[in-house]
Scaffold this motif. Structure first.
Motif, PDB file in Angstrom:
ATOM      1  N   LEU A 286       0.840  -1.201   0.000  1.00  0.00           N
ATOM      2  CA  LEU A 286       0.000   0.000   0.000  1.00  0.00           C
ATOM      3  C   LEU A 286       0.876   1.254   0.000  1.00  0.00           C
ATOM      4  O   LEU A 286       1.950   1.258   0.600  1.00  0.00           O
ATOM      5  CB  LEU A 286      -0.893   0.035   1.240  1.00  0.00           C
ATOM      6  N   PRO A 287       0.428   2.329  -0.616  1.00  0.00           N
ATOM      7  CA  PRO A 287       1.174   3.588  -0.553  1.00  0.00           C
ATOM      8  C   PRO A 287       0.918   4.287   0.784  1.00  0.00           C
ATOM      9  O   PRO A 287       0.397   5.397   0.846  1.00  0.00           O
ATOM     10  CB  PRO A 287       0.623   4.375  -1.751  1.00  0.00           C
ATOM     11  N   TRP A 288       1.294   3.632   1.866  1.00  0.00           N
ATOM     12  CA  TRP A 288       1.035   4.097   3.226  1.00  0.00           C
ATOM     13  C   TRP A 288       1.646   5.468   3.483  1.00  0.00           C
ATOM     14  O   TRP A 288       1.135   6.235   4.292  1.00  0.00           O
ATOM     15  CB  TRP A 288       1.576   3.095   4.243  1.00  0.00           C
ATOM     16  N   HIS A 289       2.734   5.754   2.788  1.00  0.00           N
ATOM     17  CA  HIS A 289       3.439   7.026   3.012  1.00  0.00           C
ATOM     18  C   HIS A 289       2.609   8.230   2.590  1.00  0.00           C
ATOM     19  O   HIS A 289       2.906   9.349   2.986  1.00  0.00           O
ATOM     20  CB  HIS A 289       4.783   7.014   2.272  1.00  0.00           C
ATOM     21  N   ARG A 290       1.543   8.019   1.835  1.00  0.00           N
ATOM     22  CA  ARG A 290       0.683   9.116   1.387  1.00  0.00           C
ATOM     23  C   ARG A 290      -0.420   9.444   2.380  1.00  0.00           C
ATOM     24  O   ARG A 290      -1.249  10.311   2.121  1.00  0.00           O
ATOM     25  CB  ARG A 290       0.074   8.765   0.027  1.00  0.00           C
ATOM     26  N   VAL A 291      -0.432   8.765   3.516  1.00  0.00           N
ATOM     27  CA  VAL A 291      -1.461   9.003   4.533  1.00  0.00           C
ATOM     28  C   VAL A 291      -0.836   9.785   5.690  1.00  0.00           C
ATOM     29  O   VAL A 291       0.176   9.369   6.255  1.00  0.00           O
ATOM     30  CB  VAL A 291      -2.068   7.674   5.034  1.00  0.00           C
ATOM     31  N   VAL A 292      -1.450  10.921   6.014  1.00  0.00           N
ATOM     32  CA  VAL A 292      -0.946  11.804   7.068  1.00  0.00           C
ATOM     33  C   VAL A 292      -2.082  12.169   8.022  1.00  0.00           C
ATOM     34  O   VAL A 292      -3.246  11.870   7.754  1.00  0.00           O
ATOM     35  CB  VAL A 292      -0.319  13.086   6.467  1.00  0.00           C
TER      36      VAL A 292
ATOM     37  N   ALA B 208       9.121  12.090  15.284  1.00  0.00           N
ATOM     38  CA  ALA B 208      10.205  12.719  14.534  1.00  0.00           C
ATOM     39  C   ALA B 208      11.507  11.961  14.762  1.00  0.00           C
ATOM     40  O   ALA B 208      11.848  11.627  15.892  1.00  0.00           O
ATOM     41  CB  ALA B 208      10.362  14.175  14.947  1.00  0.00           C
ATOM     42  N   GLY B 209      12.204  11.681  13.676  1.00  0.00           N
ATOM     43  CA  GLY B 209      13.479  10.989  13.756  1.00  0.00           C
ATOM     44  C   GLY B 209      13.381   9.478  13.755  1.00  0.00           C
ATOM     45  O   GLY B 209      14.393   8.798  13.584  1.00  0.00           O
ATOM     46  N   SER B 210      12.188   8.933  13.948  1.00  0.00           N
ATOM     47  CA  SER B 210      12.034   7.475  13.944  1.00  0.00           C
ATOM     48  C   SER B 210      12.231   6.932  12.535  1.00  0.00           C
ATOM     49  O   SER B 210      12.176   7.670  11.545  1.00  0.00           O
ATOM     50  CB  SER B 210      10.649   7.079  14.465  1.00  0.00           C
ATOM     51  N   GLU B 211      12.435   5.632  12.427  1.00  0.00           N
ATOM     52  CA  GLU B 211      12.635   5.000  11.121  1.00  0.00           C
ATOM     53  C   GLU B 211      11.432   5.237  10.208  1.00  0.00           C
ATOM     54  O   GLU B 211      11.587   5.557   9.025  1.00  0.00           O
ATOM     55  CB  GLU B 211      12.870   3.502  11.291  1.00  0.00           C
ATOM     56  N   GLY B 212      10.223   5.109  10.751  1.00  0.00           N
ATOM     57  CA  GLY B 212       9.013   5.334   9.961  1.00  0.00           C
ATOM     58  C   GLY B 212       8.918   6.765   9.467  1.00  0.00           C
ATOM     59  O   GLY B 212       8.549   7.021   8.317  1.00  0.00           O
ATOM     60  N   PHE B 213       9.260   7.710  10.335  1.00  0.00           N
ATOM     61  CA  PHE B 213       9.242   9.131   9.984  1.00  0.00           C
ATOM     62  C   PHE B 213      10.211   9.406   8.835  1.00  0.00           C
ATOM     63  O   PHE B 213       9.857  10.060   7.849  1.00  0.00           O
ATOM     64  CB  PHE B 213       9.618   9.960  11.212  1.00  0.00           C
TER      65      PHE B 213
ATOM     66  N   SER C 242       9.028  10.444   5.046  1.00  0.00           N
ATOM     67  CA  SER C 242       9.508  11.723   4.510  1.00  0.00           C
ATOM     68  C   SER C 242      10.261  11.508   3.198  1.00  0.00           C
ATOM     69  O   SER C 242      10.055  12.251   2.228  1.00  0.00           O
ATOM     70  CB  SER C 242      10.425  12.412   5.517  1.00  0.00           C
ATOM     71  N   ALA C 243      11.121  10.502   3.149  1.00  0.00           N
ATOM     72  CA  ALA C 243      11.913  10.219   1.946  1.00  0.00           C
ATOM     73  C   ALA C 243      11.016   9.774   0.785  1.00  0.00           C
ATOM     74  O   ALA C 243      11.209  10.211  -0.353  1.00  0.00           O
ATOM     75  CB  ALA C 243      12.963   9.150   2.244  1.00  0.00           C
ATOM     76  N   ARG C 244      10.040   8.932   1.073  1.00  0.00           N
ATOM     77  CA  ARG C 244       9.143   8.473   0.007  1.00  0.00           C
ATOM     78  C   ARG C 244       8.305   9.620  -0.544  1.00  0.00           C
ATOM     79  O   ARG C 244       8.096   9.709  -1.752  1.00  0.00           O
ATOM     80  CB  ARG C 244       8.233   7.362   0.518  1.00  0.00           C
ATOM     81  N   LEU C 245       7.831  10.482   0.342  1.00  0.00           N
ATOM     82  CA  LEU C 245       7.056  11.636  -0.116  1.00  0.00           C
ATOM     83  C   LEU C 245       7.936  12.563  -0.952  1.00  0.00           C
ATOM     84  O   LEU C 245       7.522  13.034  -2.018  1.00  0.00           O
ATOM     85  CB  LEU C 245       6.433  12.370   1.065  1.00  0.00           C
ATOM     86  N   ALA C 246       9.146  12.826  -0.478  1.00  0.00           N
ATOM     87  CA  ALA C 246      10.070  13.694  -1.220  1.00  0.00           C
ATOM     88  C   ALA C 246      10.361  13.126  -2.604  1.00  0.00           C
ATOM     89  O   ALA C 246      10.437  13.869  -3.586  1.00  0.00           O
ATOM     90  CB  ALA C 246      11.359  13.886  -0.431  1.00  0.00           C
ATOM     91  N   ALA C 247      10.499  11.808  -2.700  1.00  0.00           N
ATOM     92  CA  ALA C 247      10.760  11.162  -3.991  1.00  0.00           C
ATOM     93  C   ALA C 247       9.599  11.360  -4.968  1.00  0.00           C
ATOM     94  O   ALA C 247       9.786  11.293  -6.184  1.00  0.00           O
ATOM     95  CB  ALA C 247      11.025   9.668  -3.787  1.00  0.00           C
ATOM     96  N   GLU C 248       8.415  11.635  -4.435  1.00  0.00           N
ATOM     97  CA  GLU C 248       7.240  11.887  -5.276  1.00  0.00           C
ATOM     98  C   GLU C 248       6.998  13.387  -5.482  1.00  0.00           C
ATOM     99  O   GLU C 248       5.985  13.783  -6.042  1.00  0.00           O
ATOM    100  CB  GLU C 248       5.996  11.248  -4.651  1.00  0.00           C
ATOM    101  N   GLY C 249       7.925  14.201  -4.988  1.00  0.00           N
ATOM    102  CA  GLY C 249       7.793  15.643  -5.167  1.00  0.00           C
ATOM    103  C   GLY C 249       6.966  16.338  -4.104  1.00  0.00           C
ATOM    104  O   GLY C 249       6.620  17.507  -4.252  1.00  0.00           O
ATOM    105  N   VAL C 250       6.646  15.643  -3.026  1.00  0.00           N
ATOM    106  CA  VAL C 250       5.862  16.232  -1.936  1.00  0.00           C
ATOM    107  C   VAL C 250       6.826  16.811  -0.907  1.00  0.00           C
ATOM    108  O   VAL C 250       7.652  16.098  -0.350  1.00  0.00           O
ATOM    109  CB  VAL C 250       4.949  15.175  -1.261  1.00  0.00           C
ATOM    110  N   ALA C 251       6.721  18.109  -0.680  1.00  0.00           N
ATOM    111  CA  ALA C 251       7.592  18.778   0.280  1.00  0.00           C
ATOM    112  C   ALA C 251       7.131  18.487   1.710  1.00  0.00           C
ATOM    113  O   ALA C 251       5.956  18.625   2.022  1.00  0.00           O
ATOM    114  CB  ALA C 251       7.587  20.278   0.035  1.00  0.00           C
ATOM    115  N   VAL C 252       8.089  18.078   2.538  1.00  0.00           N
ATOM    116  CA  VAL C 252       7.824  17.848   3.957  1.00  0.00           C
ATOM    117  C   VAL C 252       8.720  18.809   4.725  1.00  0.00           C
ATOM    118  O   VAL C 252       9.934  18.767   4.596  1.00  0.00           O
ATOM    119  CB  VAL C 252       8.139  16.392   4.374  1.00  0.00           C
TER     120      VAL C 252
END
Length: 125
Positions: A57-63, A73-78, A82-92
């Motif tokens: 699932l594209p879980w990274h798109r759910v906020v 903040a700083g956790s592995e999931g965070f 953040s990296a997956r969203l940035a790779a899709e052009g979403v600014a975090v």
């Protein structure tokens, strides 16, 4: 024999999550509403947790509703979200996504075709 209601709810949530376009985000509550389950944002979180990586699932798109990432903040999931969203052009920024810009309800046509301010145009030359 028909599916039980819990299975139907889960499938509706999974469909709604899969429908989030690349480069966009949706809140847990928006996913619940899209699945026909308004007010069941926590159920969306549970379905995501239980689905695991195998569901792809594209879980990274759910906020969260305010655009913030739900992981500490700083956790592995965070970091991963953040990296997956940035790779899709979403600014975090500061652990948050500007949902007025990257949310699913954003009018993409207006973003692409609306006239720009004179000050926002880049000069060529």
């Amino acid at each position: 024999m028909g599916e039980d209601s819990a299975t139907q709810r889960r499938k509706a949530i999974v469909r709604a999550i899969r429908a989030i376009p690349r480069g966009r985000v949706a809140s847990y509550g928006e996913i619940a509403a899209q699945a026909g389950l308004p007010g069941r944002a926590r159920l969306v979180g549970r379905v995501l947790r239980e689905a695991g990586d195998a569901a792809r699932l594209p879980w990274h798109r759910v906020v969260r509703a305010n655009g913030s990432i739900a992981f500490d903040a700083g956790s592995e999931g965070f970091v991963q979200q953040s990296a997956r969203l940035a790779a899709e052009g979403v600014a975090v920024g500061r652990g948050r996504v500007d949902t007025s810009r990257f949310g699913c309800d954003t009018d993409v046509d207006a973003e692409l075709w609306a006239p720009r301010d004179a000050g926002s145009r880049k000069r060529r030359g």
